[in-house]
Design a protein around this motif. Structure first.
Motif, PDB file in Angstrom:
ATOM      1  N   ALA A 193       0.792  -1.164  -0.221  1.00 19.59           N
ATOM      2  CA  ALA A 193       0.068   0.002  -0.073  1.00 19.59           C
ATOM      3  C   ALA A 193       0.841   1.312  -0.031  1.00 19.59           C
ATOM      4  N   GLY A 194       0.359   2.260  -0.522  1.00 28.72           N
ATOM      5  CA  GLY A 194       0.920   3.736  -0.410  1.00 28.72           C
ATOM      6  C   GLY A 194       2.336   3.828  -0.849  1.00 28.72           C
ATOM      7  N   ARG A 195       2.873   4.508   0.214  1.00 25.24           N
ATOM      8  CA  ARG A 195       4.382   4.912  -0.230  1.00 25.24           C
ATOM      9  C   ARG A 195       5.288   3.484  -0.404  1.00 25.24           C
ATOM     10  N   TYR A 196       4.780   2.555   0.248  1.00 29.88           N
ATOM     11  CA  TYR A 196       5.679   1.199   0.252  1.00 29.88           C
ATOM     12  C   TYR A 196       6.028   0.557  -1.173  1.00 29.88           C
ATOM     13  N   ALA A 197       4.936   1.169  -1.931  1.00 34.52           N
ATOM     14  CA  ALA A 197       4.939   0.644  -3.478  1.00 34.52           C
ATOM     15  C   ALA A 197       5.939   1.308  -4.285  1.00 34.52           C
ATOM     16  N   VAL A 198       6.320   2.484  -4.003  1.00 37.10           N
ATOM     17  CA  VAL A 198       7.099   3.207  -4.681  1.00 37.10           C
ATOM     18  C   VAL A 198       8.601   2.726  -4.956  1.00 37.10           C
ATOM     19  N   TRP A 199       8.900   2.540  -6.059  1.00 38.72           N
ATOM     20  CA  TRP A 199      10.255   1.908  -6.304  1.00 38.72           C
ATOM     21  C   TRP A 199      11.553   3.219  -6.112  1.00 38.72           C
ATOM     22  N   ASN A 200      11.326   4.342  -6.252  1.00 41.70           N
ATOM     23  CA  ASN A 200      12.046   5.322  -6.182  1.00 41.70           C
ATOM     24  C   ASN A 200      12.131   6.288  -4.948  1.00 41.70           C
ATOM     25  N   SER A 201      10.987   6.303  -4.214  1.00 36.31           N
ATOM     26  CA  SER A 201      10.867   7.431  -3.238  1.00 36.31           C
ATOM     27  C   SER A 201       9.783   7.075  -2.176  1.00 36.31           C
ATOM     28  N   SER A 202      10.337   5.923  -1.326  1.00 34.83           N
ATOM     29  CA  SER A 202       9.382   5.606  -0.270  1.00 34.83           C
ATOM     30  C   SER A 202       9.589   6.261   1.052  1.00 34.83           C
ATOM     31  N   HIS A 203      10.700   6.508   1.358  1.00 32.14           N
ATOM     32  CA  HIS A 203      10.918   7.077   2.605  1.00 32.14           C
ATOM     33  C   HIS A 203      12.429   7.482   2.675  1.00 32.14           C
ATOM     34  N   GLU A 204      12.843   8.190   3.820  1.00 28.52           N
ATOM     35  CA  GLU A 204      14.142   8.495   4.182  1.00 28.52           C
ATOM     36  C   GLU A 204      14.756   7.226   4.905  1.00 28.52           C
ATOM     37  N   ASN A 205      16.110   6.976   4.735  1.00 29.34           N
ATOM     38  CA  ASN A 205      16.613   6.001   5.576  1.00 29.34           C
ATOM     39  C   ASN A 205      17.122   5.998   6.910  1.00 29.34           C
ATOM     40  N   GLY A 206      17.764   5.378   7.404  1.00 33.08           N
ATOM     41  CA  GLY A 206      18.217   5.811   8.866  1.00 33.08           C
ATOM     42  C   GLY A 206      19.221   7.022   8.936  1.00 33.08           C
ATOM     43  N   SER A 207      20.439   6.793   8.306  1.00 28.40           N
ATOM     44  CA  SER A 207      21.455   7.770   8.320  1.00 28.40           C
ATOM     45  C   SER A 207      22.436   7.669   7.002  1.00 28.40           C
ATOM     46  N   CYS A 208      22.888   8.597   6.424  1.00 23.01           N
ATOM     47  CA  CYS A 208      23.952   8.608   5.768  1.00 23.01           C
ATOM     48  C   CYS A 208      25.333   7.542   6.035  1.00 23.01           C
ATOM     49  N   ALA A 209      25.480   7.472   7.338  1.00 19.09           N
ATOM     50  CA  ALA A 209      26.654   6.775   8.170  1.00 19.09           C
ATOM     51  C   ALA A 209      26.474   5.126   8.047  1.00 19.09           C
ATOM     52  N   ASP A 210      25.325   4.766   7.597  1.00 19.14           N
ATOM     53  CA  ASP A 210      25.000   3.272   7.629  1.00 19.14           C
ATOM     54  C   ASP A 210      23.578   3.060   6.956  1.00 19.14           C
ATOM     55  N   THR A 211      23.934   2.505   5.874  1.00 23.51           N
ATOM     56  CA  THR A 211      22.589   2.074   5.037  1.00 23.51           C
ATOM     57  C   THR A 211      21.805   1.073   5.218  1.00 23.51           C
ATOM     58  N   ALA A 212      22.396   0.149   5.962  1.00 24.73           N
ATOM     59  CA  ALA A 212      21.938  -1.100   6.386  1.00 24.73           C
ATOM     60  C   ALA A 212      20.306  -1.232   7.311  1.00 24.73           C
ATOM     61  N   PRO A 213      20.463  -0.318   8.373  1.00 24.28           N
ATOM     62  CA  PRO A 213      19.280  -0.547   9.195  1.00 24.28           C
ATOM     63  C   PRO A 213      17.844  -0.125   8.531  1.00 24.28           C
ATOM     64  N   ARG A 214      16.873  -1.031   8.948  1.00 26.16           N
ATOM     65  CA  ARG A 214      15.437  -0.753   8.304  1.00 26.16           C
ATOM     66  C   ARG A 214      15.304  -1.426   6.947  1.00 26.16           C
ATOM     67  N   GLY A 215      16.286  -2.147   6.561  1.00 27.24           N
ATOM     68  CA  GLY A 215      16.064  -2.975   5.216  1.00 27.24           C
ATOM     69  C   GLY A 215      17.117  -2.349   4.133  1.00 27.24           C
ATOM     70  N   GLY A 216      17.972  -1.934   4.328  1.00 25.44           N
ATOM     71  CA  GLY A 216      18.824  -0.987   3.424  1.00 25.44           C
ATOM     72  C   GLY A 216      20.082  -1.962   3.055  1.00 25.44           C
ATOM     73  N   GLY A 217      20.980  -1.463   2.198  1.00 26.71           N
ATOM     74  CA  GLY A 217      22.130  -2.550   1.708  1.00 26.71           C
ATOM     75  C   GLY A 217      22.887  -1.667   0.978  1.00 26.71           C
ATOM     76  N   GLY A 218      22.480  -0.272   0.680  1.00 28.43           N
ATOM     77  CA  GLY A 218      23.484   0.826  -0.138  1.00 28.43           C
ATOM     78  C   GLY A 218      23.580   0.449  -1.703  1.00 28.43           C
ATOM     79  N   ARG A 219      22.319  -0.130  -1.991  1.00 28.76           N
ATOM     80  CA  ARG A 219      22.336  -0.421  -3.446  1.00 28.76           C
ATOM     81  C   ARG A 219      21.729   0.865  -4.277  1.00 28.76           C
ATOM     82  N   ILE A 220      22.146   0.907  -5.601  1.00 25.50           N
ATOM     83  CA  ILE A 220      21.582   1.768  -6.398  1.00 25.50           C
ATOM     84  C   ILE A 220      21.030   1.248  -7.818  1.00 25.50           C
ATOM     85  N   TYR A 221      20.316   2.023  -8.325  1.00 26.21           N
ATOM     86  CA  TYR A 221      19.567   1.661  -9.512  1.00 26.21           C
ATOM     87  C   TYR A 221      20.684   2.108 -10.852  1.00 26.21           C
ATOM     88  N   CYS A 222      20.876   1.431 -11.881  1.00 23.46           N
ATOM     89  CA  CYS A 222      21.780   1.662 -12.636  1.00 23.46           C
ATOM     90  C   CYS A 222      21.045   1.392 -14.139  1.00 23.46           C
TER      91      CYS A 222
END
Length: 226
Positions: A193-222
């Motif tokens: 639902a809602g913002r969860y479905a957005v592939w490029n702009s769902s929400h902000e991450n935890g911090s620039c210091a660590d991309t991992a928390p809350r489901g991140g991995g520091g990946r990018i689209y190419c």
């Protein structure tokens, strides 16, 4: 007796040939489509300091080269507030990737043009990495850890989101955040639902210091620009 031994040897040889053939077929089926012009990076960065847009582009180019598609020009789907290659003016992610169409590693069209791209939702079966693998996320039976947060620094229409680019992808500060999208289009518990479905702009991450928390991995689209 000799005939029996000969028969066993012949069967063994046939088995080796068959095995080699099966392996060859398997390798061929695993090959990346030459039409690939979009992927999610299979590797990520611990922080959001990617070396700026140029550094991020090099990441994309290197991963594409590793699967035999380095002859194409690859750009990272990232926005920047002050782009040195654009007179220190803002650069929108959507302006960096060409006009389409774009296909994934299996040759399936992700979007025909910019409008279609920014109208679609994330999809684990479509937003694949450069090897044709799904990105770990909230989809059923996904491997762990979750890595569906993809760095973009962008709004849903692909334009720069002020203050959410980790100083144009050069910062690893704990008090700054990056805007991320969901490659699988899913939130907690597989919620689409809602913002969860957005592939490029769902929400902000935890911090620039660590991309991992809350489901991140520091990946990018190419994307291949041409």
């Amino acid at each position: 007796m000799k005939q029996h031994i000969f028969l066993l040897a012949a069967m063994a040889a046939l088995g080796v040939v068959s095995s080699d053939r099966d392996q060859s077929i398997g390798a061929e089926s695993a090959q990346v489509s030459s039409a690939m012009s979009f992927f999610v990076s299979s590797t990520g960065s611990k922080t959001a300091n990617l070396g700026g847009l140029r550094g991020a582009d090099k990441i994309c180019q290197g991963l594409a080269s590793a699967v035999g598609l380095g002859s194409k020009t690859w750009h990272a789907y990232l926005s920047a507030e002050r782009d040195s290659d654009n007179g220190n003016k803002p650069t929108d992610a959507r302006s960096r990737i060409g006009t389409g169409p774009w296909s994934n590693a299996k040759g399936v069209v992700v979007a025909k043009n910019l409008d279609e791209l920014h109208a679609r939702k994330g999809d684990a079966d479509l937003f694949l990495d450069e090897r044709g693998q799904r990105v770990p996320g909230q989809w059923p039976n996904s491997p762990k850890p979750n890595a569906h947060h993809i760095l973009t620094g962008s709004t849903a229409d692909g334009r720069v989101m002020a203050g959410k680019t980790c100083n144009d992808w050069t910062s690893d500060a704990k008090d700054q955040q990056a805007q991320v999208g969901h490659s699988d289009g899913l939130g907690p518990g597989g919620d689409p639902a809602g913002r969860y479905a957005v592939w490029n702009s769902s929400h902000e991450n935890g911090s620039c210091a660590d991309t991992a928390p809350r489901g991140g991995g520091g990946r990018i689209y190419c994307f291949a620009t041409k």
